[in-house]
Design a protein around this motif. Structure first.
Motif, PDB file in Angstrom:
ATOM      1  N   LEU A  65     -68.842  37.499 -14.360  1.00 49.70           N
ATOM      2  CA  LEU A  65     -68.434  38.764 -14.974  1.00 49.70           C
ATOM      3  C   LEU A  65     -66.937  38.949 -14.827  1.00 49.70           C
ATOM      4  CD1 LEU A  65     -70.776  41.644 -13.797  1.00 49.70           C
ATOM      5  CD2 LEU A  65     -70.628  40.611 -16.063  1.00 49.70           C
ATOM      6  N   ARG A  66     -66.378  39.572 -15.849  1.00 47.23           N
ATOM      7  CA  ARG A  66     -64.925  39.808 -15.818  1.00 47.23           C
ATOM      8  C   ARG A  66     -64.642  41.104 -16.560  1.00 47.23           C
ATOM      9  NH1 ARG A  66     -63.285  34.913 -18.223  1.00 47.23           N
ATOM     10  NH2 ARG A  66     -63.028  35.713 -20.288  1.00 47.23           N
ATOM     11  N   PHE A  67     -63.884  41.976 -15.932  1.00 43.06           N
ATOM     12  CA  PHE A  67     -63.496  43.223 -16.616  1.00 43.06           C
ATOM     13  C   PHE A  67     -62.231  43.003 -17.424  1.00 43.06           C
ATOM     14  CE2 PHE A  67     -66.018  45.549 -13.334  1.00 43.06           C
ATOM     15  CZ  PHE A  67     -66.835  46.225 -14.217  1.00 43.06           C
ATOM     16  N   GLU A  68     -62.303  43.304 -18.695  1.00 48.54           N
ATOM     17  CA  GLU A  68     -61.117  43.218 -19.544  1.00 48.54           C
ATOM     18  C   GLU A  68     -60.417  44.567 -19.491  1.00 48.54           C
ATOM     19  OE1 GLU A  68     -62.106  41.661 -23.423  1.00 48.54           O
ATOM     20  OE2 GLU A  68     -62.162  39.655 -22.567  1.00 48.54           O
ATOM     21  N   ASP A  69     -59.563  44.703 -18.501  1.00 44.38           N
ATOM     22  CA  ASP A  69     -58.962  46.018 -18.249  1.00 44.38           C
ATOM     23  C   ASP A  69     -57.437  45.985 -18.297  1.00 44.38           C
ATOM     24  OD1 ASP A  69     -58.564  44.523 -15.994  1.00 44.38           O
ATOM     25  OD2 ASP A  69     -59.185  46.074 -14.573  1.00 44.38           O
ATOM     26  N   ILE A  70     -56.882  45.161 -19.195  1.00 43.52           N
ATOM     27  CA  ILE A  70     -55.419  45.101 -19.277  1.00 43.52           C
ATOM     28  C   ILE A  70     -54.817  46.318 -19.963  1.00 43.52           C
ATOM     29  CG2 ILE A  70     -55.038  42.604 -19.154  1.00 43.52           C
ATOM     30  CD1 ILE A  70     -55.243  42.532 -22.203  1.00 43.52           C
ATOM     31  N   ASP A  71     -55.597  46.971 -20.802  1.00 47.62           N
ATOM     32  CA  ASP A  71     -55.033  48.083 -21.567  1.00 47.62           C
ATOM     33  C   ASP A  71     -55.179  49.385 -20.787  1.00 47.62           C
ATOM     34  OD1 ASP A  71     -54.163  49.920 -23.347  1.00 47.62           O
ATOM     35  OD2 ASP A  71     -55.429  49.268 -25.013  1.00 47.62           O
ATOM     36  N   HIS A  72     -54.183  49.629 -19.912  1.00 44.16           N
ATOM     37  CA  HIS A  72     -54.269  50.792 -19.028  1.00 44.16           C
ATOM     38  C   HIS A  72     -54.239  52.106 -19.793  1.00 44.16           C
ATOM     39  CE1 HIS A  72     -49.958  51.255 -19.647  1.00 44.16           C
ATOM     40  NE2 HIS A  72     -49.882  49.945 -19.475  1.00 44.16           N
TER      41      HIS A  72
ATOM     42  N   ALA B  96     -70.398  35.207  -8.711  1.00 46.87           N
ATOM     43  CA  ALA B  96     -69.148  35.240  -7.948  1.00 46.87           C
ATOM     44  C   ALA B  96     -68.609  36.656  -8.035  1.00 46.87           C
ATOM     45  CB  ALA B  96     -68.137  34.258  -8.541  1.00 46.87           C
ATOM     46  N   GLU B  97     -67.585  36.912  -7.284  1.00 49.59           N
ATOM     47  CA  GLU B  97     -66.961  38.218  -7.327  1.00 49.59           C
ATOM     48  C   GLU B  97     -66.504  38.514  -8.764  1.00 49.59           C
ATOM     49  OE1 GLU B  97     -63.429  40.277  -4.952  1.00 49.59           O
ATOM     50  OE2 GLU B  97     -64.158  38.395  -4.064  1.00 49.59           O
ATOM     51  N   VAL B  98     -66.591  39.775  -9.132  1.00 47.40           N
ATOM     52  CA  VAL B  98     -66.204  40.160 -10.490  1.00 47.40           C
ATOM     53  C   VAL B  98     -64.673  40.148 -10.605  1.00 47.40           C
ATOM     54  CG1 VAL B  98     -66.404  41.962 -12.236  1.00 47.40           C
ATOM     55  CG2 VAL B  98     -68.235  41.649 -10.554  1.00 47.40           C
ATOM     56  N   TRP B  99     -64.174  39.511 -11.637  1.00 53.69           N
ATOM     57  CA  TRP B  99     -62.715  39.487 -11.851  1.00 53.69           C
ATOM     58  C   TRP B  99     -62.279  40.712 -12.632  1.00 53.69           C
ATOM     59  CZ3 TRP B  99     -60.180  34.146 -13.226  1.00 53.69           C
ATOM     60  CH2 TRP B  99     -60.460  33.237 -12.197  1.00 53.69           C
ATOM     61  N   LYS B 100     -61.033  41.108 -12.327  1.00 55.31           N
ATOM     62  CA  LYS B 100     -60.410  42.169 -13.119  1.00 55.31           C
ATOM     63  C   LYS B 100     -59.135  41.594 -13.702  1.00 55.31           C
ATOM     64  CE  LYS B 100     -60.897  46.586 -10.859  1.00 55.31           C
ATOM     65  NZ  LYS B 100     -60.178  47.403  -9.853  1.00 55.31           N
ATOM     66  N   GLN B 101     -58.984  41.708 -14.994  1.00 54.49           N
ATOM     67  CA  GLN B 101     -57.782  41.144 -15.612  1.00 54.49           C
ATOM     68  C   GLN B 101     -56.509  41.849 -15.136  1.00 54.49           C
ATOM     69  OE1 GLN B 101     -58.625  40.954 -19.892  1.00 54.49           O
ATOM     70  NE2 GLN B 101     -59.150  38.801 -19.576  1.00 54.49           N
ATOM     71  N   SER B 102     -56.651  43.105 -14.741  1.00 52.79           N
ATOM     72  CA  SER B 102     -55.445  43.819 -14.281  1.00 52.79           C
ATOM     73  C   SER B 102     -54.885  43.207 -12.997  1.00 52.79           C
ATOM     74  CB  SER B 102     -55.769  45.304 -14.067  1.00 52.79           C
ATOM     75  OG  SER B 102     -56.853  45.439 -13.176  1.00 52.79           O
TER      76      SER B 102
END
Ligand code: GLU
Ligand code: ZN
Length: 283
Positions: free
Chosen positions: A38-45, A69-75
């Protein structure tokens, strides 16, 4: 080993369309004894809202999904996107652009043959050929798509018509590197874009199979080009159909009635959901 992923944006609640996408990616990995990430697409603050992160994880757990695995955050990964942009600068395949939306529209209105892509007019290339920023203002960086195509030479990617990994059915698609034109790879306010970040992260997480909505098929042409420029491995794609509501509209964040949390509150079980999805797909 098969590695798949689901990459939601914490800019709204998950709805049935997301559930479908996540379930496909999850079952592809699980049936093959692979990994699901899983990965959060959170670049657009400007659009992210903090409370959505937890809500999305809860929805996915409720659906019965587990991740490996641990969830990634793009930020957290902006440096990596900057590195990739620097590499593209060295290759001279990106250029700085200061054009405003209005300037672009004006320019387009004066052209008799404005360039067109799958979703309308493309950037007319006003700033193409510029290699360094004009001044201290942060520019947007655009791909010089013609030069990119020249550098990579002909490319292709493989698409599976179903979410199963069936190599006998894989379809080879020739890349049209200029399909999305000279698109922005780094926005001036966030320093990156969906396209650059997703390509960097799919490579970093060693994703082998990318399952996502058919609306993203045009983007795959660009992503394959970026993979080649950045020396990243390629993945196999499955672009699944989009889930629509009763009026035949594609589900969007505003269709709250089909949000997973709403359906759950109304007493639907994960099993009901799978049934609803199968039914919607058949229609
Ligand atoms: N965040 C995108 C979406 O929710 C996913 C993009 C992708 O899978 O590449 O549609
Ligand atoms: Zn420009």
């Amino acid at each position: 080993m098969i590695v798949t992923r689901f990459a939601p944006s914490p800019t709204g609640k998950l709805h049935l369309g997301h559930a479908y996408s996540a379930l496909l990616a999850h079952s592809l990995a699980r049936e093959a004894g692979g990994r699901f990430l899983l990965r959060f697409e959170d670049i657009d603050h400007t659009r992210v809202r903090p409370d959505y992160y937890q809500g999305i994880l809860e929805d996915l757990s409720w659906l019965g999904l587990t991740w490996d695995a641990e969830v990634w955050k793009q930020s957290d990964r902006l440096d990596h996107y900057q590195d990739a942009l620097d590499q593209l600068k060295k290759l001279d395949v990106v250029y700085p652009c200061y054009c405003t939306r209005r300037e672009i529209e004006e320019e387009l209105s004066q052209l008799t043959h404005a360039p067109h892509g799958p979703e309308g007019a493309l950037y007319p290339g006003t700033c193409r050929g510029r290699s360094t920023p004009l001044d201290d203002r942060e520019p947007a960086w655009r791909l010089d798509s013609a030069r990119a195509a020249q550098l990579t030479g002909p490319l292709s990617f493989y698409q599976n018509p179903s979410s199963q990994d069936d190599s006998s059915k894989k379809e080879k698609i020739s890349v049209k590197a200029e399909l999305l034109g000279d698109i922005i790879l780094a926005r001036k306010d966030i320093g990156t874009s969906y396209h650059l970040a997703v390509v960097v992260d799919d490579a970093a997480q060693k994703i082998t199979h990318i399952t996502r909505g058919a609306d993203l098929l045009p983007s795959t042409h660009l992503h394959r080009t970026l993979q080649s420029l950045l020396n990243f491995p390629q993945a196999t794609y499955h672009h699944h159909q989009l889930i629509c509501n009763d009026q035949g509209q594609r589900l969007a964040k505003r269709h709250d009635s089909l949000a997973l949390s709403t359906l759950r509150e109304r007493g639907k079980s994960p099993r009901d959901l799978r049934e609803i999805l199968t039914h919607m797909i058949k229609k």
